[in-house]
Design a protein around this motif. Structure first.
Motif, PDB file in Angstrom:
ATOM      1  N   GLU A 248       0.818  -1.213   0.000  1.00  0.00           N
ATOM      2  CA  GLU A 248       0.000   0.000   0.000  1.00  0.00           C
ATOM      3  C   GLU A 248       0.853   1.264   0.000  1.00  0.00           C
ATOM      4  OE1 GLU A 248      -2.258  -3.319   1.956  1.00  0.00           O
ATOM      5  OE2 GLU A 248      -0.281  -2.454   2.269  1.00  0.00           O
ATOM      6  N   VAL A 249       2.081   1.162   0.468  1.00  0.00           N
ATOM      7  CA  VAL A 249       2.974   2.321   0.463  1.00  0.00           C
ATOM      8  C   VAL A 249       3.198   2.801  -0.973  1.00  0.00           C
ATOM      9  CG1 VAL A 249       5.301   3.152   1.019  1.00  0.00           C
ATOM     10  CG2 VAL A 249       4.075   1.669   2.628  1.00  0.00           C
ATOM     11  N   ALA A 250       3.296   1.875  -1.905  1.00  0.00           N
ATOM     12  CA  ALA A 250       3.459   2.255  -3.315  1.00  0.00           C
ATOM     13  C   ALA A 250       2.236   3.026  -3.802  1.00  0.00           C
ATOM     14  CB  ALA A 250       3.697   1.021  -4.180  1.00  0.00           C
ATOM     15  N   GLU A 251       1.062   2.563  -3.433  1.00  0.00           N
ATOM     16  CA  GLU A 251      -0.167   3.263  -3.827  1.00  0.00           C
ATOM     17  C   GLU A 251      -0.202   4.665  -3.230  1.00  0.00           C
ATOM     18  OE1 GLU A 251      -3.228   0.650  -2.424  1.00  0.00           O
ATOM     19  OE2 GLU A 251      -2.544  -0.990  -3.714  1.00  0.00           O
TER      20      GLU A 251
ATOM     21  N   GLU B  91       0.568  10.672  -4.011  1.00  0.00           N
ATOM     22  CA  GLU B  91       1.193  11.886  -3.478  1.00  0.00           C
ATOM     23  C   GLU B  91       2.166  12.563  -4.442  1.00  0.00           C
ATOM     24  OE1 GLU B  91       1.811  13.274   0.076  1.00  0.00           O
ATOM     25  OE2 GLU B  91      -0.289  12.698   0.160  1.00  0.00           O
ATOM     26  N   VAL B  92       2.814  11.777  -5.289  1.00  0.00           N
ATOM     27  CA  VAL B  92       3.963  12.260  -6.058  1.00  0.00           C
ATOM     28  C   VAL B  92       3.649  12.222  -7.551  1.00  0.00           C
ATOM     29  CG1 VAL B  92       6.409  11.825  -6.556  1.00  0.00           C
ATOM     30  CG2 VAL B  92       5.513  11.396  -4.255  1.00  0.00           C
TER      31      VAL B  92
ATOM     32  N   LYS C 221      11.629  13.243  -7.829  1.00  0.00           N
ATOM     33  CA  LYS C 221      10.374  13.856  -7.380  1.00  0.00           C
ATOM     34  C   LYS C 221      10.148  13.588  -5.896  1.00  0.00           C
ATOM     35  CE  LYS C 221       9.002  15.123 -11.519  1.00  0.00           C
ATOM     36  NZ  LYS C 221       8.983  16.504 -11.926  1.00  0.00           N
ATOM     37  N   ALA C 222      10.745  12.494  -5.393  1.00  0.00           N
ATOM     38  CA  ALA C 222      10.610  12.138  -3.977  1.00  0.00           C
ATOM     39  C   ALA C 222      11.640  11.077  -3.621  1.00  0.00           C
ATOM     40  CB  ALA C 222       9.209  11.614  -3.676  1.00  0.00           C
TER      41      ALA C 222
ATOM     42  N   GLY D 246       9.957  17.425  12.648  1.00  0.00           N
ATOM     43  CA  GLY D 246       9.557  18.150  11.450  1.00  0.00           C
ATOM     44  C   GLY D 246       8.871  17.283  10.410  1.00  0.00           C
ATOM     45  N   MET D 247       8.743  15.995  10.697  1.00  0.00           N
ATOM     46  CA  MET D 247       8.048  15.111   9.764  1.00  0.00           C
ATOM     47  C   MET D 247       6.595  14.971  10.210  1.00  0.00           C
ATOM     48  SD  MET D 247      10.802  12.224   8.658  1.00  0.00           S
ATOM     49  CE  MET D 247      10.107  12.100   6.999  1.00  0.00           C
ATOM     50  N   LYS D 248       5.698  14.971   9.245  1.00  0.00           N
ATOM     51  CA  LYS D 248       4.262  14.884   9.511  1.00  0.00           C
ATOM     52  C   LYS D 248       3.818  13.427   9.397  1.00  0.00           C
ATOM     53  CE  LYS D 248      -0.123  16.249   7.453  1.00  0.00           C
ATOM     54  NZ  LYS D 248      -0.742  16.894   6.296  1.00  0.00           N
ATOM     55  N   LEU D 249       3.069  12.960  10.384  1.00  0.00           N
ATOM     56  CA  LEU D 249       2.543  11.599  10.354  1.00  0.00           C
ATOM     57  C   LEU D 249       1.282  11.543   9.507  1.00  0.00           C
ATOM     58  CD1 LEU D 249       2.312   8.627  11.248  1.00  0.00           C
ATOM     59  CD2 LEU D 249       1.101   9.457  13.294  1.00  0.00           C
ATOM     60  N   ILE D 250       1.288  10.615   8.563  1.00  0.00           N
ATOM     61  CA  ILE D 250       0.106  10.316   7.759  1.00  0.00           C
ATOM     62  C   ILE D 250      -0.141   8.819   7.924  1.00  0.00           C
ATOM     63  CG2 ILE D 250      -0.878  10.262   5.432  1.00  0.00           C
ATOM     64  CD1 ILE D 250       1.246  12.473   4.742  1.00  0.00           C
TER      65      ILE D 250
END
Length: 131
Positions: free
Chosen positions: A3-6, A11-12, A76-77, A115-119
């Motif tokens: 699911e991380v790929a999805e 996002e990118v 891009k990321a 400084g990182m946002k949790l999603i």
């Protein structure tokens, strides 16, 4: 974990994305490639890089503690799946240097750089930093 790929695909914008510390788990990178991304797998372990190449991925050996920053230009990321806590700050430094978002999926309980946002995506904690 696929699911991380999805999530990254949502996002990118399509283009070059870099997985730092790919190790021997290539499923996410291969899925991103299937989704139309130009994936570059990075690892300090030469055997992991050979494995990624044998899986059909572009891959390079790099030491993120002393990175070849040119490998990361045009991305891009940058993302990493379960990097060690020591690696996380260096992944963030590289992202800041090339001014692209960073996505980190930590092991449960590992500290994440400030400084990182949790999603949370489909139950998976993904930390994001963006320029």
């Amino acid at each position: 974990m696929i699911e991380v790929a999805e999530f990254i695909a949502r996002e990118v914008k399509k283009g070059k994305v870099i997985e730092v510390g790919i190790g021997f788990y290539t499923r996410i990178a291969k899925r991103l490639k299937e989704l139309g991304f130009d994936v570059l797998a990075i690892d300090i372990n030469k055997d992991a890089v050979v494995n990624a190449k044998n899986s059909g991925l572009n891959a390079e050996v790099d030491d993120i503690f002393n990175p070849n920053i040119s490998l990361y230009m045009g991305a891009k990321a940058i993302y990493s799946i379960r990097p060690t806590p020591e690696m996380m700050n260096y992944i963030l430094k590289i992202s800041k240097a090339v001014k692209v978002p960073a996505y980190i999926v930590p092991l449960t309980g590992d500290p994440v750089p400030q400084g990182m946002k949790l999603i949370t995506y489909r139950g998976i904690p993904i930390y994001k930093w963006e320029p």
